[in-house]
Design a protein around this motif. Structure first.
Motif, mmCIF file in Angstrom:
data_model
loop_
_atom_site.group_PDB
_atom_site.id
_atom_site.type_symbol
_atom_site.label_atom_id
_atom_site.label_comp_id
_atom_site.label_asym_id
_atom_site.label_seq_id
_atom_site.Cartn_x
_atom_site.Cartn_y
_atom_site.Cartn_z
ATOM 1 N N MET A 1 0.823 -1.282 -0.146
ATOM 2 C CA MET A 1 0.223 0.148 -0.167
ATOM 3 C C MET A 1 0.696 1.188 0.087
ATOM 4 O O MET A 1 0.861 2.133 -0.716
ATOM 5 C CB MET A 1 -0.778 0.110 1.071
ATOM 6 N N VAL B 1 -4.017 -8.126 -6.083
ATOM 7 C CA VAL B 1 -4.798 -6.923 -5.503
ATOM 8 C C VAL B 1 -4.772 -5.613 -6.037
ATOM 9 O O VAL B 1 -3.708 -5.316 -6.980
ATOM 10 C CB VAL B 1 -4.029 -6.761 -3.854
ATOM 11 N N VAL C 1 -4.676 -1.468 -5.328
ATOM 12 C CA VAL C 1 -4.363 -0.460 -4.097
ATOM 13 C C VAL C 1 -5.103 0.622 -4.801
ATOM 14 O O VAL C 1 -4.764 1.317 -5.873
ATOM 15 C CB VAL C 1 -2.986 -0.305 -3.865
ATOM 16 N N MET D 1 -6.930 -1.501 0.031
ATOM 17 C CA MET D 1 -6.416 -2.631 -0.904
ATOM 18 C C MET D 1 -7.775 -3.452 -1.040
ATOM 19 O O MET D 1 -8.421 -3.816 -0.007
ATOM 20 C CB MET D 1 -5.536 -3.560 -0.276
#
Length: 147
Positions: free
Chosen positions: A62, A107, A109, A127
């Motif tokens: 992140m 993922v 972000v 996220m």
């Protein structure tokens, strides 16, 4: 400065680079992706027989996408005109975790700038996983300069 140039200017390399692609970048925020590789070094011992991405690695992902990439974009004129390298230091973070991230999971972000002044960048970062479920969210701050 485009997404490829931003990633090229990151002060990280494998195995500690957690940015695959930036999909949106503006003065107000950034969105990017990363897929956690099954053979990543941190899965060997976290946890035995049931590998889960450590929270510190999720926070780092992140921070790299949500703060460092955005900071490089915000300092793009200094970086491009002077050939200076961005210098980054994390100053604070507060992150709440909701779901685990497994090996080979991708993922996204999403970061929104809260402020950038006196070289301090503070962002609200979240996220999400491929099912569009919230994995974690919080605020991350850092100091960034072109030196």
């Amino acid at each position: 400065m485009n997404q490829t140039e931003i990633i090229k200017n990151l002060p990280y390399q494998e195995p500690f680079l957690f940015v695959d692609l930036l999909t949106e970048v503006s003065e107000n925020g950034v969105t990017g992706n990363y897929r956690f590789k099954e053979d990543a070094f941190f899965y060997e011992g976290h946890f035995k027989g049931n590998p889960i991405t450590p929270g510190v690695i999720l926070t780092e992902t992140m921070a790299q996408i949500g703060v460092v990439c955005l900071g490089i974009y915000l300092l793009k004129n200094e970086i491009l005109t002077t050939d200076k390298n961005p210098q980054i230091a994390l100053t604070s973070n507060q992150v709440d975790f909701y779901l685990p991230v497994l090996p080979n999971e991708k993922v996204t972000v999403i970061s929104e700038k809260q402020y950038f002044r006196f070289n301090k960048l503070k962002c609200a970062v979240k996220m999400i996983n491929e099912k569009n479920e919230l994995v974690c969210r919080g605020t991350i701050s850092g100091m960034i300069i072109a030196e």
